[in-house]
Write a protein that holds these residues in place. Structure first.
Motif, short mmCIF file in Angstrom:
data_model
loop_
_atom_site.label_atom_id
_atom_site.label_comp_id
_atom_site.label_asym_id
_atom_site.label_seq_id
_atom_site.Cartn_x
_atom_site.Cartn_y
_atom_site.Cartn_z
N ASP A 191 0.84 -1.20 0.00
CA ASP A 191 0.00 0.00 0.00
C ASP A 191 0.88 1.24 0.00
OD1 ASP A 191 -2.91 -0.87 0.28
OD2 ASP A 191 -1.86 -2.14 1.74
N CYS A 192 2.07 1.13 0.60
CA CYS A 192 2.96 2.29 0.64
C CYS A 192 4.38 1.83 1.04
CB CYS A 192 2.42 3.29 1.67
SG CYS A 192 3.32 4.84 1.67
N ALA A 193 5.36 2.60 0.56
CA ALA A 193 6.74 2.28 0.99
C ALA A 193 7.40 3.55 1.52
CB ALA A 193 7.53 1.75 -0.21
N MET A 252 9.72 0.64 -13.92
CA MET A 252 9.10 -0.69 -14.03
C MET A 252 7.57 -0.59 -14.16
SD MET A 252 11.53 -2.35 -11.12
CE MET A 252 10.50 -3.68 -10.63
N GLY A 253 7.06 0.64 -14.10
CA GLY A 253 5.61 0.83 -14.23
C GLY A 253 4.85 0.56 -12.95
N ILE A 254 5.57 0.50 -11.83
CA ILE A 254 4.91 0.24 -10.54
C ILE A 254 4.53 1.57 -9.91
CG2 ILE A 254 5.21 -0.75 -8.23
CD1 ILE A 254 7.13 -2.78 -9.59
N LYS A 255 3.26 1.67 -9.47
CA LYS A 255 2.76 2.97 -9.02
C LYS A 255 2.64 3.08 -7.50
CE LYS A 255 0.71 4.61 -13.17
NZ LYS A 255 0.44 3.55 -14.11
N ALA A 289 -7.11 6.86 -5.79
CA ALA A 289 -7.81 7.67 -6.80
C ALA A 289 -7.18 7.42 -8.17
CB ALA A 289 -7.74 9.14 -6.44
N GLU A 290 -5.84 7.34 -8.16
CA GLU A 290 -5.15 7.09 -9.43
C GLU A 290 -5.54 5.73 -10.01
OE1 GLU A 290 -1.04 9.64 -8.85
OE2 GLU A 290 -0.96 7.45 -8.78
#
Ligand code: ADP
Length: 421
Positions: free
Chosen positions: A55-57, A78-81, A131-132
């Motif tokens: 969920d978060c880093a 890497m396209g990780i959001k 939201a994104e």
């Protein structure tokens, strides 16, 4: 935001004390279950982020193998959001703008780490991230819908083109059929006229010997059949011309009363053969009309001969009235009438109510189709009322003066200009 499943948090820091500080600060939040994974290097962080969902880093800016900026760039490449919050040390603040540009969700100086600041950052980052994700999902759906619509459009366009092609083929087939009918009936008319002409000559009394009564009878049959065939050929020729759009009206000013009387006169003998009375009632203040007299005569002959053909006793009448610039012509009979179910079809080509081979009344079924087309070309309409066993009324309503389309007007004025004075 309501969360049931524990939040998965990744803490990337080579300093165990700092990692503990972050974990402690976040664990203090009540009713917010969290699961922590801790790593000490960029390499380990990338492996974790690649393999698991977070969920978060929270990342330390200074890591032993790479700095936080490089880590963020790698993860985003890497396209990780996943939301990435950078914890900066003393003197690293100026790097903040670059961190945000590279794709960091937020940053915080380690000196300001507290339960409250971390939770606020976490919430904000998660809110933005979700939201994104939602926007991304909606976009994805839109793209999918768009793709489907495009596909359907292409399919519709393909079908439209196919229908257009079929239409063209049908039009071409219909054109060929009309052309064939026109050529054939035209070619047959010449020998038919010769047959009629020669049989008329044979029937004329001459000085050079008379025909025997049997021969006379046979030639008379040839003449009558020839006339019937010629009428049929003329009908086919007319219909094919109408269908091909080649039939043109030749309007001129004429006296309608005269035209009606002469047409009725022509058919008088036909009515007399069946002992039918032919009545004419004309109520016109102004008998002058601008229409195509030959085509109007053809229409009258069709309606009157039908009325006579389908009536065995009683009478056939024709009534003509006017209302301003419109004329109404009604042909009434006391004949067999037409059943309601057949009424919508009688104006179709080759349609006859009685289509058995042994039918009592001869005909081709073209008369009313031609009549209907001609009346439409004259900018009028034809209607019918009928009762089986009682009789029928065919009513024509048409303008006294036909309004020619521009093209016709032009050719008419050209004709007028060519008339020598
Ligand atoms: P045809 O008279 O050559 O058969 P028409 O197109 O003139 O063809 O008429 C089509 C059909 O409409 C006729 O076959 C007949 O069944 C019906 N019809 C036309 N006029 C009358 C009429 N006055 N009374 C009864 N039936 C009629």
């Amino acid at each position: 935001m309501h969360i049931n499943t524990p939040l998965k948090i990744l803490i990337v820091d080579d300093d165990q004390v700092d990692r503990l500080a972050v974990r402690r600060a976040l664990s203090k939040v009540d009713n917010l279950p969290m699961e922590f994974i801790e790593v000490g290097t960029c390499e380990a962080a990338i492996t974790e982020i690649e393999q698991h969902f977070f969920d978060c880093a929270f990342l330390d800016y200074r890591l032993p193998d790479q700095d936080g900026l490089a880590l963020i760039q790698d993860v985003r490449a890497m396209g990780i959001k996943t939301p990435l919050i950078v914890l900066t040390g003393q003197g690293d603040e100026q790097i903040a703008v670059e961190l945000m540009k590279a794709g960091a969700s937020d940053y915080l100086s380690k000196s300001r780490v507290s339960s409250e600041t971390l939770t606020r950052l976490l919430w904000n980052a998660i809110r933005v991230y979700r939201a994104e994700l939602q926007a991304e999902r909606a976009n994805q759906q839109l793209r999918e819908t768009n793709r489907l619509l495009l596909q359907q459009n292409q399919e519709l366009e393909r079908q439209r083109q196919q229908i257009q092609l079929q239409n063209l083929k049908l039009l071409e087939a219909s054109r060929l059929k009309s052309q064939f009918l026109a050529t054939m009936s035209h070619e047959l008319r010449t020998p038919m006229n010769a047959i009629i002409g020669f049989s008329q000559m044979l029937l004329r009394p001459t000085t050079k010997g008379q025909l025997t009564s049997q021969q006379f009878d046979m030639v008379e049959r040839i003449l009558n059949n020839g006339k019937n065939l010629l009428a049929l050929l003329n009908d086919i020729l007319d219909l094919s011309k109408i269908e091909a759009g080649h039939l043109e009206l030749k309007p001129e000013s004429f006296n309608l009363t005269h035209l009606i009387h002469s047409t009725v006169e022509e058919l008088q003998s036909l009515a007399a053969q069946k002992q039918l009375t032919l009545r004419v009632q004309i109520e016109l203040k102004n008998p002058m009309v601008t229409q195509d007299p030959n085509r109007l005569r053809q229409v009258m002959v069709n309606l009157l001969s039908n009325a006579i053909k389908f009536t065995d006793e009683g009478d056939v009448s024709i009534e003509v009235t006017e209302l301003d610039d419109r004329l109404q012509i009604a042909v009434r009979d006391t004949g067999i009438g037409i059943a309601e179910a057949d009424l919508p079809h009688i104006f179709e080509a080759f349609r006859q109510v009685d289509q058995t081979i042994t039918r009592r009344h001869p005909g081709t079924g073209l008369g009313l189709a031609i009549t209907d087309s001609l009346i439409q070309m004259m900018q009028g309409e034809i209607t019918v009322e009928s009762q089986v066993g009682q009789g029928s009324v065919f009513r024509i309503n048409l303008p006294r003066y036909i309004q020619l389309p521009d093209r016709d007007l032009q050719s008419l004025s050209a004709e007028l200009l060519n008339v020598p004075f």
